[in-house]
Design an enzyme around this catalytic site. Structure first.
Site, mmCIF file in Angstrom:
data_model
loop_
_atom_site.group_PDB
_atom_site.id
_atom_site.type_symbol
_atom_site.label_atom_id
_atom_site.label_comp_id
_atom_site.label_asym_id
_atom_site.label_seq_id
_atom_site.Cartn_x
_atom_site.Cartn_y
_atom_site.Cartn_z
ATOM 1 C CB CYS A 292 32.958 36.469 47.888
ATOM 2 S SG CYS A 292 34.329 37.353 47.770
ATOM 3 C CD GLU B 208 39.933 34.386 17.444
ATOM 4 O OE1 GLU B 208 39.485 33.235 17.369
ATOM 5 O OE2 GLU B 208 39.836 35.276 16.709
ATOM 6 C CG HIS C 191 38.420 44.062 45.039
ATOM 7 N ND1 HIS C 191 38.401 44.429 46.211
ATOM 8 C CD2 HIS C 191 38.316 42.740 44.738
ATOM 9 C CE1 HIS C 191 38.169 42.956 46.862
ATOM 10 N NE2 HIS C 191 37.713 42.024 45.818
ATOM 11 C CG HIS D 134 41.751 39.412 44.724
ATOM 12 N ND1 HIS D 134 41.742 38.408 45.611
ATOM 13 C CD2 HIS D 134 40.725 40.358 45.028
ATOM 14 C CE1 HIS D 134 40.727 38.486 46.478
ATOM 15 N NE2 HIS D 134 40.141 39.652 45.969
ATOM 16 C CG HIS E 251 35.930 37.779 43.820
ATOM 17 N ND1 HIS E 251 36.303 38.936 42.976
ATOM 18 C CD2 HIS E 251 36.602 37.987 44.909
ATOM 19 C CE1 HIS E 251 36.763 39.900 43.604
ATOM 20 N NE2 HIS E 251 36.905 39.431 44.849
#
Length: 185
Positions: free
Chosen positions: A37, A85, A142, A57, A55
Site C-alpha cells: 500500500c 447525516e 477489495h 477492507h 486503507h
C-alpha cells in the site's frame, strides 16, 4: 508492536527519487517487509497533502462496489449518496473550507482491483485527478482508501464513509432481493 517495528519513510527523499518504485526509508525493520500500500499512501500524502491515509477492507465498501457493479457499465464507477447525516463528516474538498451538508452529494470514485496492490497506484492517482474534491477511493471487490489532514480527520471520514455505505442501497437491495454473482466464464 514497538516503534522499531514500524517503517519510517522519508517523504522528501521519496519525492526526489527518479525511481517511484524505490523507497527511501529512514527506518526499515529487518524482520518485516514494506506494505504494498505504500505507493498509494504516498499518493494521498503528495497529491492531497494528507497527514494520514487509512486503507480498510471493509465489507461495506466491498458490498457497495458489488451493488454498483450490478448497475452496469457507466453506472459502476462512482458511489453517490446524499440526504444522509453521515456525509456531514466529509470535507467539501481539497483546499476548500467546511464540510458537506445533509443535502449535498458525496461522490467517491471506484477503481478496478489489480492482482498486486501497488499496481493500483496509477488508477488511484487518476481517480484523484478526476475527482479533486474526494477524500476516498473505492477499490472494487477489495476495500477503500480514505485520507485526511490528520489522523482524527481521516478516522472520522473513514467511519462516516462506512456508515454511509451501509445505508447506500439496502432498501432497494432488500425489496428487489438483488444477488451478486461472478461469472465463471
Amino acid at each position: 508492536m514497538k516503534p522499531s517495528d514500524i517503517y519510517v519513510l522519508s517523504l522528501a527523499a521519496q519525492a526526489k527519487s527518479l525511481d517511484k518504485r524505490s523507497r527511501v526509508y529512514l527506518r526499515s525493520p529487518p524482520s518485516y517487509k514494506p506494505s504494498q500500500c505504500t505507493p498509494l499512501f504516498l499518493a494521498a500524502f503528495t497529491k492531497r497533502g494528507a497527514g494520514c491515509c487509512i486503507h480498510t477492507h471493509s465489507h461495506w465498501a466491498v458490498l457497495v462496489t458489488l451493488i454498483l457493479e450490478t448497475r452496469g457499465p457507466g453506472y459502476d464507477r462512482e458511489f453517490r449518496i446524499n440526504n444522509i447525516e453521515q456525509i456531514k463528516g466529509f470535507g467539501r474538498g481539497f483546499e476548500k473550507s467546511g464540510n458537506l451538508g445533509y443535502h449535498d452529494t458525496l461522490r467517491i470514485p471506484v477503481i478496478e482491483n489489480t492482482a498486486q496492490e501497488e499496481d493500483l497506484t496509477e488508477f488511484l492517482e487518476e481517480a484523484m485527478d478526476k475527482y479533486p474534491d474526494t477524500y476516498a477511493v473505492l477499490v472494487r471487490r477489495h476495500g477503500v482508501y480514505v485520507w485526511g489532514d490528520n489522523v482524527h480527520k481521516a478516522k472520522t471520514m473513514c467511519e462516516r464513509y462506512v456508515a454511509a455505505s451501509y445505508w447506500h442501497d439496502w432498501p432497494n437491495l432488500l425489496i428487489n432481493n438483488t444477488a451478486w454473482t461472478t461469472s465463471s466464464n
